[in-house]
Design an enzyme around this catalytic site. Structure first.
Site, PDB file in Angstrom:
ATOM      1  CB  CYS A   1      35.327  30.448  43.661  1.00  0.00           C
ATOM      2  SG  CYS A   1      33.451  30.874  43.015  1.00  0.00           S
TER       3      CYS A   1
ATOM      4  CE  LYS B   1      34.030  24.801  43.336  1.00  0.00           C
ATOM      5  NZ  LYS B   1      33.686  25.501  42.118  1.00  0.00           N
TER       6      LYS B   1
HETATM    7  N1  SAJ Z   1      42.495  35.935  37.183  1.00  0.00           N
HETATM    8  C1  SAJ Z   1      43.972  36.379  37.151  1.00  0.00           C
HETATM    9  N2  SAJ Z   1      44.525  35.901  36.222  1.00  0.00           N
HETATM   10  C2  SAJ Z   1      44.174  34.863  35.472  1.00  0.00           C
HETATM   11  C3  SAJ Z   1      43.069  34.213  35.587  1.00  0.00           C
HETATM   12  C4  SAJ Z   1      42.089  34.906  36.583  1.00  0.00           C
HETATM   13  O1  SAJ Z   1      44.324  37.380  37.819  1.00  0.00           O
HETATM   14  O2  SAJ Z   1      45.044  34.352  34.573  1.00  0.00           O
HETATM   15  C5  SAJ Z   1      41.762  36.476  38.494  1.00  0.00           C
HETATM   16  C6  SAJ Z   1      40.453  36.864  37.924  1.00  0.00           C
HETATM   17  O3  SAJ Z   1      40.653  38.491  37.418  1.00  0.00           O
HETATM   18  C7  SAJ Z   1      39.590  36.991  39.207  1.00  0.00           C
HETATM   19  C8  SAJ Z   1      40.097  35.920  39.926  1.00  0.00           C
HETATM   20  O4  SAJ Z   1      41.256  35.451  39.290  1.00  0.00           O
HETATM   21  O5  SAJ Z   1      39.897  37.944  40.162  1.00  0.00           O
HETATM   22  C9  SAJ Z   1      39.100  34.428  39.583  1.00  0.00           C
HETATM   23  O6  SAJ Z   1      38.825  34.572  38.116  1.00  0.00           O
HETATM   24  P1  SAJ Z   1      38.621  33.069  37.584  1.00  0.00           P
HETATM   25  O7  SAJ Z   1      37.776  33.367  36.205  1.00  0.00           O
HETATM   26  O8  SAJ Z   1      39.796  32.499  37.577  1.00  0.00           O
HETATM   27  O9  SAJ Z   1      37.577  32.180  38.450  1.00  0.00           O
HETATM   28  P2  SAJ Z   1      35.947  32.614  38.921  1.00  0.00           P
HETATM   29  O10 SAJ Z   1      36.288  32.804  40.498  1.00  0.00           O
HETATM   30  O11 SAJ Z   1      35.253  33.351  38.360  1.00  0.00           O
HETATM   31  O12 SAJ Z   1      35.517  31.068  39.033  1.00  0.00           O
HETATM   32  C10 SAJ Z   1      36.389  29.850  39.497  1.00  0.00           C
HETATM   33  C11 SAJ Z   1      36.176  28.852  38.303  1.00  0.00           C
HETATM   34  N3  SAJ Z   1      37.351  27.866  38.552  1.00  0.00           N
HETATM   35  C12 SAJ Z   1      38.267  27.384  37.779  1.00  0.00           C
HETATM   36  O13 SAJ Z   1      38.348  27.694  36.985  1.00  0.00           O
HETATM   37  C13 SAJ Z   1      39.098  26.246  38.594  1.00  0.00           C
HETATM   38  C14 SAJ Z   1      34.879  28.189  38.176  1.00  0.00           C
HETATM   39  O14 SAJ Z   1      35.165  27.267  37.373  1.00  0.00           O
HETATM   40  C15 SAJ Z   1      34.354  27.811  39.346  1.00  0.00           C
HETATM   41  O15 SAJ Z   1      33.052  27.025  39.103  1.00  0.00           O
HETATM   42  C16 SAJ Z   1      34.248  28.841  40.098  1.00  0.00           C
HETATM   43  O16 SAJ Z   1      35.625  29.514  40.442  1.00  0.00           O
HETATM   44  C17 SAJ Z   1      33.618  28.405  41.517  1.00  0.00           C
HETATM   45  O17 SAJ Z   1      32.336  28.780  41.631  1.00  0.00           O
HETATM   46  O18 SAJ Z   1      34.100  27.652  42.361  1.00  0.00           O
END
Ligand code: SAJ
Length: 420
Positions: free
Chosen positions: A269, A215
């Site tokens: 996360c 995880k």
């Molecule tokens: N972000 C970027 N660039 C990207 C993708 C995301 O800057 O290309 C930023 C987003 O704006 C945000 C942050 O990253 O600030 C995180 O966003 P996210 O959509 O990547 O992830 P979370 O935090 O909403 O959810 C993540 C997910 N993990 C993965 O994709 C590996 C989700 O599947 C998990 O269940 C969740 O964390 C968790 O609960 O751990």
């Protein structure tokens, strides 16, 4: 072997616990949802989600109308206990397991032979074993894992981390493959029975410590890859190149898939979990630590960019578009946009107009600043000298092109490039 899962007690009705409880209840399981917050208990019993998430309202209403989900402040006896409480970090970024400990203490007196206890909260390696040890100490007459004897266990303990994406939780909860980390093989079997109630993805069994690291690795992987994109955005800024175009073109290579740069990495996360790896192996987590530092530095860079442009105006008005931690959610936890607006407000432009279609009030971190106002998107843009796009919320795509062309636009998200 079949294990009956007639009642499940879900401890913690947050972003993960609530969809899990509602999903189990919608499949006919009697679910007791437990939360320390009386407002959450009242909302759930009224069938109302207290945070926006597609399809959750429907699921919750079905569960409460069927009479299968009941929220309460105290845990009650059940076949399975699912712990879905926060695991934040302390000021020194060491993991804070006090909520897991409190959940263990609350359920321990209710445990009976045949029960399974599942930790869903994202946790550092070793937490599930620690949980089992704590439960065993509180209930010495029951046999918990690890088993040092040949007799079967009374209570099984497993780690089955959630991995659903906010905004797609209800679907991903059912469709994503699930890691089932049993402290023993029998523990994994018992835990899997709970997820078989609703899981359409595949269950993969392993041991609890591996599941814990899997995880953390998933989120650290994403963090490192976002850091790469964010670092590229700094490099392109220095070289006067368009990072969105560079990434778009590099991604035309069949083995390259660069993520998108942004205002920074927020949420509860990805900005937190990599630290659980770093704190357990500090000397060996150099890349993971650097990625965290790169992503944490991005809001400061964006704030500096905005301030530099604002200094060219006598009485600058800056519109900051978006406050949430990512597009199309209202979740503000660890939001880079809030950090940017707060940095700007401290001795920065005279007026900052903040617009976020998902918010009706300024968060407390920003409400005290006299130079920040919450504003409708178009009104903010029309009054501004500088428009800073901090979150690529879908409604921002409808801002008329001519309104943006007349202003200085700092787009941290790629929205105006068509990729945000
Ligand atoms: N972000 C970027 N660039 C990207 C993708 C995301 O800057 O290309 C930023 C987003 O704006 C945000 C942050 O990253 O600030 C995180 O966003 P996210 O959509 O990547 O992830 P979370 O935090 O909403 O959810 C993540 C997910 N993990 C993965 O994709 C590996 C989700 O599947 C998990 O269940 C969740 O964390 C968790 O609960 O751990």
């Amino acid at each position: 072997m079949e294990y009956p899962v007639k009642t499940v007690c879900v401890v913690g009705l947050g972003y993960i616990g609530l969809p899990t409880a509602a999903t189990l209840a919608s499949r006919g399981v009697e679910v007791i949802g437990v939360d320390v917050n009386p407002c959450v208990v009242a909302a759930v019993n009224a069938g109302q989600p207290y945070f926006p998430e597609p399809d959750l309202d429907m699921l919750l209403r079905a569960a409460t109308t069927l009479g299968k989900l009941r929220a309460t402040a105290r845990p009650e006896p059940a076949d399975a206990f699912v712990i879905a409480v926060p695991t934040p970090f302390n000021d020194d970024r060491s993991p804070n397991l006090s909520y897991v400990d409190a959940a263990a203490d609350a359920i321990a007196p209710l445990l009976a032979s045949g029960n399974v206890v599942i930790l869903e909260s994202t946790s550092p390696v070793g937490t599930t074993a620690r949980l089992a040890k704590r439960l065993a100490r509180l209930r010495p007459e029951l046999r918990f894992p690890p088993a040092h004897h040949t007799k079967p266990l009374d209570v099984h303990v497993a780690h089955c981390p959630e991995r659903v994406l906010p905004g797609r939780m209800v679907r991903e909860l059912i469709e994503n493959d699930r890691i089932i980390g049993g402290m023993t093989e029998a523990c994994a079997e018992h835990a899997e029975a709970v997820y078989r109630v609703f899981l359409q993805g595949k269950p993969f069994r392993t041991d609890a410590s591996t599941a814990e690291l899997v995880k953390l690795v998933e989120n650290a992987y994403r963090d490192v890859n976002i850091a790469f994109a964010n670092e590229l955005s700094l490099i392109c800024d220095q070289l006067g190149l368009n990072v969105w175009q560079v990434i778009e073109l590099a991604n035309r290579h069949p083995r390259v898939a660069i993520l998108q740069p942004g205002a920074g990495v927020g949420g509860h996360c990805i900005a937190v979990d990599p630290w659980f790896i770093i704190s357990s192996a500090p000397e060996r987590s150099r890349l993971i630590r650097t990625a965290r530092e790169v992503n944490d530095a991005k809001p400061g860079f964006v704030a500096a960019q905005i301030r530099e442009r604002a200094e060219r105006f006598k009485h600058p008005v800056v519109a900051c578009l978006g406050l949430a931690y990512k597009p199309d959610v209202d979740d503000l936890r660890e939001s880079p946009a809030i950090a940017i607006v707060a940095q700007l407000a401290r001795g920065g432009p005279e007026r900052i107009l903040v617009a976020d279609p998902n918010l009706r009030a300024l968060p407390k971190e920003l409400a005290a600043f006299p130079n920040i106002e919450l504003c409708d998107t178009i009104a903010a843009v029309r009054q501004a000298d500088i428009v800073a796009i901090l979150v690529a919320h879908s409604p921002f795509r409808r801002i008329p092109q001519e309104e943006l062309l007349r202003r200085v636009v700092i787009d941290a998200t790629g929205l105006t490039h068509g990729s945000g």
